[in-house]
Design a protein around this motif. Structure first.
Motif, PDB file in Angstrom:
ATOM      1  N   GLU A 117      13.656  19.409  24.508  1.00 20.90           N
ATOM      2  CA  GLU A 117      14.273  18.101  24.671  1.00 20.90           C
ATOM      3  C   GLU A 117      13.871  17.399  25.961  1.00 20.90           C
ATOM      4  O   GLU A 117      14.180  16.224  26.146  1.00 20.90           O
ATOM      5  CB  GLU A 117      15.800  18.200  24.570  1.00 20.90           C
ATOM      6  N   LEU A 118      13.176  18.083  26.838  1.00 23.75           N
ATOM      7  CA  LEU A 118      12.677  17.479  28.073  1.00 23.75           C
ATOM      8  C   LEU A 118      11.176  17.217  28.019  1.00 23.75           C
ATOM      9  O   LEU A 118      10.724  16.090  28.189  1.00 23.75           O
ATOM     10  CB  LEU A 118      12.981  18.395  29.265  1.00 23.75           C
ATOM     11  N   GLN A 119      10.401  18.264  27.783  1.00 21.13           N
ATOM     12  CA  GLN A 119       8.939  18.131  27.812  1.00 21.13           C
ATOM     13  C   GLN A 119       8.371  17.652  26.474  1.00 21.13           C
ATOM     14  O   GLN A 119       7.194  17.321  26.388  1.00 21.13           O
ATOM     15  CB  GLN A 119       8.295  19.463  28.211  1.00 21.13           C
ATOM     16  N   ASN A 120       9.208  17.607  25.446  1.00 21.91           N
ATOM     17  CA  ASN A 120       8.700  17.160  24.150  1.00 21.91           C
ATOM     18  C   ASN A 120       9.602  16.116  23.493  1.00 21.91           C
ATOM     19  O   ASN A 120       9.283  15.605  22.431  1.00 21.91           O
ATOM     20  CB  ASN A 120       8.539  18.351  23.197  1.00 21.91           C
ATOM     21  N   LEU A 121      10.746  15.820  24.103  1.00 25.38           N
ATOM     22  CA  LEU A 121      11.718  14.857  23.580  1.00 25.38           C
ATOM     23  C   LEU A 121      12.067  15.122  22.122  1.00 25.38           C
ATOM     24  O   LEU A 121      12.154  14.201  21.309  1.00 25.38           O
ATOM     25  CB  LEU A 121      11.213  13.423  23.744  1.00 25.38           C
TER      26      LEU A 121
ATOM     27  N   CYS B 172      10.634  29.505  17.614  1.00 30.06           N
ATOM     28  CA  CYS B 172      10.111  30.362  18.686  1.00 30.06           C
ATOM     29  C   CYS B 172       8.601  30.181  18.700  1.00 30.06           C
ATOM     30  O   CYS B 172       7.931  30.448  17.706  1.00 30.06           O
ATOM     31  CB  CYS B 172      10.478  31.828  18.431  1.00 30.06           C
ATOM     32  N   SER B 173       8.071  29.720  19.807  1.00 32.66           N
ATOM     33  CA  SER B 173       6.664  29.324  19.850  1.00 32.66           C
ATOM     34  C   SER B 173       5.724  30.477  19.522  1.00 32.66           C
ATOM     35  O   SER B 173       6.042  31.646  19.729  1.00 32.66           O
ATOM     36  CB  SER B 173       6.319  28.768  21.233  1.00 32.66           C
TER      37      SER B 173
ATOM     38  N   ASN C 236       4.758  23.865  19.199  1.00 36.20           N
ATOM     39  CA  ASN C 236       3.657  24.742  19.604  1.00 36.20           C
ATOM     40  C   ASN C 236       2.596  23.998  20.410  1.00 36.20           C
ATOM     41  O   ASN C 236       2.060  24.542  21.388  1.00 36.20           O
ATOM     42  CB  ASN C 236       3.024  25.391  18.371  1.00 36.20           C
ATOM     43  N   THR C 237       2.314  22.766  20.031  1.00 30.45           N
ATOM     44  CA  THR C 237       1.362  21.968  20.794  1.00 30.45           C
ATOM     45  C   THR C 237       1.870  21.732  22.207  1.00 30.45           C
ATOM     46  O   THR C 237       1.109  21.793  23.188  1.00 30.45           O
ATOM     47  CB  THR C 237       1.097  20.624  20.095  1.00 30.45           C
ATOM     48  N   CYS C 238       3.163  21.490  22.317  1.00 31.47           N
ATOM     49  CA  CYS C 238       3.770  21.287  23.632  1.00 31.47           C
ATOM     50  C   CYS C 238       3.644  22.546  24.490  1.00 31.47           C
ATOM     51  O   CYS C 238       3.191  22.485  25.644  1.00 31.47           O
ATOM     52  CB  CYS C 238       5.234  20.901  23.464  1.00 31.47           C
ATOM     53  N   VAL C 239       4.043  23.686  23.955  1.00 30.62           N
ATOM     54  CA  VAL C 239       3.992  24.937  24.722  1.00 30.62           C
ATOM     55  C   VAL C 239       2.555  25.276  25.113  1.00 30.62           C
ATOM     56  O   VAL C 239       2.293  25.746  26.222  1.00 30.62           O
ATOM     57  CB  VAL C 239       4.631  26.084  23.917  1.00 30.62           C
ATOM     58  N   ASN C 240       1.616  25.006  24.217  1.00 25.33           N
ATOM     59  CA  ASN C 240       0.211  25.299  24.510  1.00 25.33           C
ATOM     60  C   ASN C 240      -0.335  24.428  25.637  1.00 25.33           C
ATOM     61  O   ASN C 240      -1.337  24.783  26.273  1.00 25.33           O
ATOM     62  CB  ASN C 240      -0.640  25.108  23.255  1.00 25.33           C
TER      63      ASN C 240
END
Length: 313
Positions: A20-24, A98-99, A45-49
């Protein structure tokens, strides 16, 4: 004492890294928009990567951080590491919530190369932003505040299994845990906190644990090794190292609120606060704004370099 290293560390950084912060992710996005998503909204997953662990570790080193507290996940039900037990209980497909990337393992490797220890943040209650997951984990009723699903014995045991999978995987790579949302004696008890603590320490019996009861610096549970110490202001100071036999510790934020990217106070005030605490053998953790790509707020980095010079010499 297993908190000796923590006392010697003096200060570290806290990172709210969440969907909710880095990917809204649409979980109350207006409340959580700090600009940390860098104008990108993708699948999780794209966000975590996109998180550059080497960039983050280098900046954490420049900040003088002896350790980092990093969020595995919070209330939305998204986590930045795989967990097969969580998927099995909730019915989510692997990589859905879970990423696929184990960001924690990658982060540890990058931080270890800089001599920085890694601690994890996790909630003590269910991920109520995912109502189906909360029910599946054994919390079928909302608490009176409308947020936290009641931590039933079923949830306690299932959530502990989830925690244990992470703890066993990471072993001594993780040196501590900070459990949020341990807010009411009405719902929680010694059996509850000790069950979660045992799971968290399964992979590393020397890891340290704290349960957060709110904006106080107290020993909240028999499981606490240090005070969770959540504070919105920098006004409480330790008289000495101990609070009812556990390590004095304060967690507060540099910005206007959690995960903001500004400095709300003049540099000299924050430096003096940290120095006053560490001079009495207390420990201070400072929350910083971290962007999607893993970079720390440039404004806060300017302060943190000054803090390193003042505290580390």
């Amino acid at each position: 004492m297993n908190t000796d290293w923590f006392k010697e560390a003096q200060y570290g950084l806290f990172v709210h890294y969440m969907s909710e912060l880095q990917n809204l992710t649409p979980f109350n996005p207006k409340e959580f928009d700090r600009g940390l998503h860098q104008d990108q909204v993708t699948d999780w997953n794209t966000c975590v990567n996109a998180f550059n662990v080497n960039l983050f570790a280098e900046q954490a080193s420049q900040a003088g951080a002896a350790y980092v507290m990093f969020t595995l996940g919070q209330c939305s039900g998204y986590f930045c590491a795989p967990n097969s037990i969580y998927d099995a209980y909730t019915g989510h497909a692997a990589g859905e919530k879970c990423s696929e990337r184990d960001l924690i393992l990658d982060l540890h490797e990058a931080l270890e190369a800089k001599g920085i220890k890694l601690m994890l943040y996790l909630i003590a209650h269910s991920p109520y932003g995912d109502q189906e997951a909360s029910v599946a984990l054994g919390s079928p009723e909302l608490a009176a505040n409308g947020y936290h699903y009641l931590p039933t014995p079923v949830f306690r045991d299932r959530w502990s299994e989830v925690i244990k999978e992470w703890s066993d995987r990471y072993g001594s790579k993780i040196v501590g845990w900070w459990f949020d949302g341990y807010y009411s004696d009405l719902y929680y008890n010694d059996v509850y906190c000790m069950t979660l603590s045992k799971a968290a320490k399964s992979g590393n019996s020397d890891s340290i644990v704290a349960f957060n009861p709110g904006l106080v610096i107290v020993k909240a549970t028999i499981a606490d090794d240090y005070t969770a110490g959540e504070q919105a202001v920098m006004e409480l100071f330790p008289e000495d190292r101990w609070v009812d036999g556990i390590q004095w510790h304060c967690l507060t934020f540099l910005g206007d609120f959690w995960a903001y990217t500004n400095n709300k106070l003049p540099d000299e005030e924050v430096v003096q606060y940290v120095k006053n605490c560490t001079d009495k053998q207390g420990v201070v953790t400072l929350d910083v704004g971290v962007y999607r790509d893993g970079s720390i707020s440039p404004e806060q980095m300017g302060f943190l370099k000054n803090l390193k010079e003042a505290i580390r010499g």
